[in-house]
Enzyme design. Structure first.
Site, PDB file in Angstrom:
ATOM      1  N   GLY A 249      -3.394  13.489  23.363  1.00  0.00           N
ATOM      2  CA  GLY A 249      -4.676  13.457  24.047  1.00  0.00           C
ATOM      3  C   GLY A 249      -4.661  13.748  25.526  1.00  0.00           C
ATOM      4  O   GLY A 249      -5.729  13.911  26.128  1.00  0.00           O
ATOM      5  N   GLU A 291       2.139  11.966  20.835  1.00  0.00           N
ATOM      6  CA  GLU A 291       1.906  13.228  20.110  1.00  0.00           C
ATOM      7  C   GLU A 291       1.115  14.232  20.919  1.00  0.00           C
ATOM      8  O   GLU A 291       0.001  14.583  20.552  1.00  0.00           O
ATOM      9  CB  GLU A 291       1.080  12.933  18.846  1.00  0.00           C
ATOM     10  CG  GLU A 291       1.805  12.271  17.741  1.00  0.00           C
ATOM     11  CD  GLU A 291       0.844  11.800  16.662  1.00  0.00           C
ATOM     12  OE1 GLU A 291       1.337  11.371  15.625  1.00  0.00           O
ATOM     13  OE2 GLU A 291      -0.377  11.861  16.863  1.00  0.00           O
ATOM     14  N   PRO A 292       1.646  14.712  22.018  1.00  0.00           N
ATOM     15  CA  PRO A 292       0.882  15.677  22.811  1.00  0.00           C
ATOM     16  C   PRO A 292       0.801  17.048  22.153  1.00  0.00           C
ATOM     17  O   PRO A 292       1.801  17.533  21.608  1.00  0.00           O
ATOM     18  CB  PRO A 292       1.680  15.760  24.120  1.00  0.00           C
ATOM     19  CG  PRO A 292       3.078  15.411  23.719  1.00  0.00           C
ATOM     20  CD  PRO A 292       2.970  14.427  22.581  1.00  0.00           C
ATOM     21  N   ARG A 294      -2.183  19.673  23.329  1.00  0.00           N
ATOM     22  CA  ARG A 294      -2.760  20.484  24.400  1.00  0.00           C
ATOM     23  C   ARG A 294      -1.908  20.474  25.664  1.00  0.00           C
ATOM     24  O   ARG A 294      -1.647  21.523  26.258  1.00  0.00           O
ATOM     25  CB  ARG A 294      -4.147  19.914  24.742  1.00  0.00           C
ATOM     26  CG  ARG A 294      -4.981  20.763  25.686  1.00  0.00           C
ATOM     27  CD  ARG A 294      -6.225  19.979  26.140  1.00  0.00           C
ATOM     28  NE  ARG A 294      -6.868  19.282  25.070  1.00  0.00           N
ATOM     29  CZ  ARG A 294      -7.894  19.747  24.342  1.00  0.00           C
ATOM     30  NH1 ARG A 294      -8.391  20.919  24.603  1.00  0.00           N
ATOM     31  NH2 ARG A 294      -8.412  19.022  23.372  1.00  0.00           N
ATOM     32  N   ARG A 331     -13.418  27.735  21.885  1.00  0.00           N
ATOM     33  CA  ARG A 331     -13.695  26.488  22.586  1.00  0.00           C
ATOM     34  C   ARG A 331     -14.954  26.506  23.457  1.00  0.00           C
ATOM     35  O   ARG A 331     -15.698  25.527  23.469  1.00  0.00           O
ATOM     36  CB  ARG A 331     -12.482  26.040  23.418  1.00  0.00           C
ATOM     37  CG  ARG A 331     -11.193  25.891  22.598  1.00  0.00           C
ATOM     38  CD  ARG A 331     -10.097  25.136  23.312  1.00  0.00           C
ATOM     39  NE  ARG A 331     -10.430  23.747  23.491  1.00  0.00           N
ATOM     40  CZ  ARG A 331     -10.917  23.227  24.580  1.00  0.00           C
ATOM     41  NH1 ARG A 331     -11.068  23.961  25.659  1.00  0.00           N
ATOM     42  NH2 ARG A 331     -11.230  21.960  24.638  1.00  0.00           N
ATOM     43  N   TYR A 335     -17.306  23.613  22.137  1.00  0.00           N
ATOM     44  CA  TYR A 335     -17.322  22.370  22.926  1.00  0.00           C
ATOM     45  C   TYR A 335     -17.964  22.562  24.295  1.00  0.00           C
ATOM     46  O   TYR A 335     -17.899  21.667  25.133  1.00  0.00           O
ATOM     47  CB  TYR A 335     -15.901  21.851  23.166  1.00  0.00           C
ATOM     48  CG  TYR A 335     -14.995  21.856  21.963  1.00  0.00           C
ATOM     49  CD1 TYR A 335     -15.273  21.036  20.863  1.00  0.00           C
ATOM     50  CD2 TYR A 335     -13.874  22.669  21.920  1.00  0.00           C
ATOM     51  CE1 TYR A 335     -14.443  21.043  19.759  1.00  0.00           C
ATOM     52  CE2 TYR A 335     -13.037  22.670  20.815  1.00  0.00           C
ATOM     53  CZ  TYR A 335     -13.326  21.860  19.733  1.00  0.00           C
ATOM     54  OH  TYR A 335     -12.496  21.869  18.653  1.00  0.00           O
ATOM     55  N   CYS A 362     -21.095  39.876  17.572  1.00  0.00           N
ATOM     56  CA  CYS A 362     -22.534  40.124  17.409  1.00  0.00           C
ATOM     57  C   CYS A 362     -23.351  38.851  17.530  1.00  0.00           C
ATOM     58  O   CYS A 362     -24.112  38.515  16.619  1.00  0.00           O
ATOM     59  CB  CYS A 362     -22.775  40.773  16.052  1.00  0.00           C
ATOM     60  SG  CYS A 362     -21.856  42.291  15.883  1.00  0.00           S
ATOM     61  N   GLU A 363     -23.140  38.119  18.595  1.00  0.00           N
ATOM     62  CA  GLU A 363     -23.896  36.886  18.818  1.00  0.00           C
ATOM     63  C   GLU A 363     -24.100  36.721  20.307  1.00  0.00           C
ATOM     64  O   GLU A 363     -23.155  36.858  21.081  1.00  0.00           O
ATOM     65  CB  GLU A 363     -23.101  35.665  18.336  1.00  0.00           C
ATOM     66  CG  GLU A 363     -22.835  35.671  16.879  1.00  0.00           C
ATOM     67  CD  GLU A 363     -22.551  34.271  16.336  1.00  0.00           C
ATOM     68  OE1 GLU A 363     -22.952  33.268  16.958  1.00  0.00           O
ATOM     69  OE2 GLU A 363     -21.937  34.226  15.276  1.00  0.00           O
TER      70      GLU A 363
HETATM   71  N1  LLP Z   1      -2.321  13.492  17.144  1.00  0.00           N
HETATM   72  C1  LLP Z   1      -3.368  13.503  16.314  1.00  0.00           C
HETATM   73  C2  LLP Z   1      -3.377  12.614  15.168  1.00  0.00           C
HETATM   74  C3  LLP Z   1      -4.437  14.389  16.545  1.00  0.00           C
HETATM   75  O1  LLP Z   1      -5.480  14.384  15.727  1.00  0.00           O
HETATM   76  C4  LLP Z   1      -4.396  15.259  17.650  1.00  0.00           C
HETATM   77  C5  LLP Z   1      -5.480  16.210  17.925  1.00  0.00           C
HETATM   78  C6  LLP Z   1      -3.262  15.215  18.484  1.00  0.00           C
HETATM   79  C7  LLP Z   1      -2.249  14.314  18.212  1.00  0.00           C
HETATM   80  C8  LLP Z   1      -3.093  16.120  19.669  1.00  0.00           C
HETATM   81  O2  LLP Z   1      -4.071  15.949  20.617  1.00  0.00           O
HETATM   82  P1  LLP Z   1      -3.945  16.708  22.027  1.00  0.00           P
HETATM   83  O3  LLP Z   1      -2.728  16.148  22.735  1.00  0.00           O
HETATM   84  O4  LLP Z   1      -3.822  18.137  21.757  1.00  0.00           O
HETATM   85  O5  LLP Z   1      -5.194  16.358  22.717  1.00  0.00           O
HETATM   86  N2  LLP Z   1      -9.689  21.768  18.750  1.00  0.00           N
HETATM   87  C9  LLP Z   1      -9.930  20.783  19.788  1.00  0.00           C
HETATM   88  C10 LLP Z   1      -8.913  19.677  19.811  1.00  0.00           C
HETATM   89  C11 LLP Z   1      -8.817  18.916  18.503  1.00  0.00           C
HETATM   90  C12 LLP Z   1      -7.741  17.883  18.539  1.00  0.00           C
HETATM   91  C13 LLP Z   1      -7.512  17.301  17.207  1.00  0.00           C
HETATM   92  N3  LLP Z   1      -6.462  16.352  17.135  1.00  0.00           N
HETATM   93  C14 LLP Z   1     -10.017  21.477  21.140  1.00  0.00           C
HETATM   94  O6  LLP Z   1      -9.882  22.699  21.195  1.00  0.00           O
HETATM   95  O7  LLP Z   1     -10.253  20.833  22.154  1.00  0.00           O
END
Ligand code: LLP
Length: 433
Positions: A249, A291-292, A294, A331, A335, A362-363
């Site tokens: 996150g 669990e990073p 992004r 994105r 979002y 086409c949007e």
């Molecule tokens: N662990 C779990 C269980 C998750 O569901 C996620 C993300 C992560 C780790 C990794 O999160 P991060 O560190 O990447 O924030 N498509 C969206 C993001 C969806 C994230 C879903 N789960 C976007 O483009 O912002």
């Protein structure tokens, strides 16, 4: 200009000819060589980020494991690099599991996630002997236990709970709240879930998991989350809660106005929260998993587009159309995400014009950047969209028959194609008529 930029990869520089470069590779030349749109990853930045995460937890003296959330981008070259850096991997589907195995991750370093794992996915994971399955709901307990029995193994599992903490992010990427499809709710369900897991001879409970949400900037959320988990562990008995995963996150900067916490601050917030919460119950600190996704790959990647058309609408705005769009970067549409393009041909020219940078789909909603401050553009210019390394290609589609982009790694002045651009034949290749 480059020295202050917190959005581009760390090796960004300006060439003698005045072009933007990454990894000492001229981005205008890369666009010519590989075509556009193309996603360019800075190998040095990727490695440095992986090491920064590992070092951040190690230097706090806590027992921790860094698990890359492969949903952010599961290209084999990135996975191999992160495997070599010693990371573990989180897979949320059979496809991601397949990629992790193909990249050579040792199965014991694989964590299987998902709120609706299919029988086939569970079977594939257990056949591969993945280290840990994160149990997301009641219906999955028998599914995993039966598969383990069939494979003649006892499967290590963690139980995912929704801690009921508001992560302060976009609602579509918030997951820790009680009203969620993910995990066991702590009001009743989770106790029964833990009991059912413990009752199975084919499952070994090792810990708890909670992921709050994505693109987090406020680290104070880990205190209450760890407290909720520690209270729960104390309630159900903590003997087999030796591991706690506080999720990923950590946010990244998409624009120069964003100031996310550092990796070190993120690690410190998670580690302190966990230790304090378990100590309050007189319990030893569990091993910490993070669990990073992004934050591991987001800033290392940029997307290059070529400007194909410029349309002034007098008195209103000027549109600049590029040769990609919502098919390679969803994105902004999904979002409302804001990005800050840099003109690769003239990065140091004053950004004294405003353009709406739009895609070729086409949007009307196919807008990549609603209000981009840029130097005056010319048709043929190469636009660089920074911080597209996570959830860009990973969420790409073939909308309008658009081939998905090529992916290139750059390092020390050399560029190599790691994923070729899709072809028209690829797009129709699965059709049977
Ligand atoms: N662990 C779990 C269980 C998750 O569901 C996620 C993300 C992560 C780790 C990794 O999160 P991060 O560190 O990447 O924030 N498509 C969206 C993001 C969806 C994230 C879903 N789960 C976007 O483009 O912002």
């Amino acid at each position: 200009m480059m020295a202050e930029n917190q959005v581009l990869p760390s090796t960004a520089s300006v060439t003698a000819g005045g072009h933007l470069a990454i990894g000492d590779c001229d981005l205008v030349a890369l666009a010519d060589e590989f075509g556009t749109p193309v996603v360019v990853y800075d190998e040095a930045h990727l490695r440095a980020t992986a090491r920064e995460f590992v070092h951040a937890y190690r230097s706090l003296g806590c027992t921790a494991e860094v698990i890359y959330a492969s949903k952010a981008y599961f290209g084999l070259a990135v996975l191999r690099l992160l495997r070599d850096e010693g990371l573990s991997i989180d897979v949320a589907s059979g496809g991601e599991l397949h990629a992790a195995l193909a990249a050579g991750f040792p199965p014991e370093r694989i964590y299987l996630h998902g709120n609706n794992k299919t029988p086939r996915e569970v079977d594939e994971a257990l056949a591969a002997r993945v280290g840990t399955v994160i149990i997301d709901g009641f219906d999955e307990i028998a599914l995993v236990a039966d598969a383990a029995a069939r494979h003649g193994i006892v499967q290590r599992v963690m139980v995912r709970v929704t801690p009921g903490v508001d992560p302060v992010t976009h609602s579509a990427i918030a997951t820790g709240q009680v009203d969620s499809k993910f995990g066991f709710s702590l009001v009743g369900d989770a106790q029964r879930g833990v009991a059912a897991v413990r009752a199975s001879a084919h499952l070994e409970l090792v810990g708890l998991h909670a992921h709050l949400g994505s693109q987090l900037f406020d680290l104070s959320v880990f205190g209450p989350t760890a407290r909720v988990l520690a209270d729960f562990a104390a309630e159900v008995g903590a003997d087999d809660i030796g591991v706690v995963d506080l999720g990923g996150g950590l946010g990244v900067a998409y624009t120069s106005g964003h100031a996310p916490p550092s990796v070190a601050e993120f690690a410190q917030a998670q580690a302190t929260a966990l230790e304090t919460a378990f100590a309050a119950h007189g319990l030893p600190t569990p091993k910490l998993l993070c669990e990073p996704g992004r934050a591991m790959v987001g800033r290392a990647g940029v997307t290059l587009y070529r400007v194909g058309g410029i349309k002034p609408v007098p008195g209103i705005r000027t549109y600049a159309s590029v040769d990609g769009g919502m098919s390679d970067l969803l994105r902004p549409m999904l979002y409302g995400a804001v990005y800050e393009p840099v003109l690769a041909d003239r990065p140091e020219a004053p950004a004294d014009r405003t353009y709406r940078v739009v895609g070729k789909h086409c949007e009307s909603g196919d807008i990549l950047v609603a209000e981009a401050r840029l130097p005056e553009l010319a048709v043929g210019d190469v636009l660089c969209l920074p911080a597209t390394g996570a959830y860009g290609v990973a969420m790409a589609s073939n909308y309008n028959g658009q081939p998905r982009p090529a992916v290139v790694f750059v390092a020390d002045g050399a560029a190599r194609l790691v994923t070729r651009r899709e072809t028209y034949a690829d797009i129709l290749g699965r059709d049977r008529v």
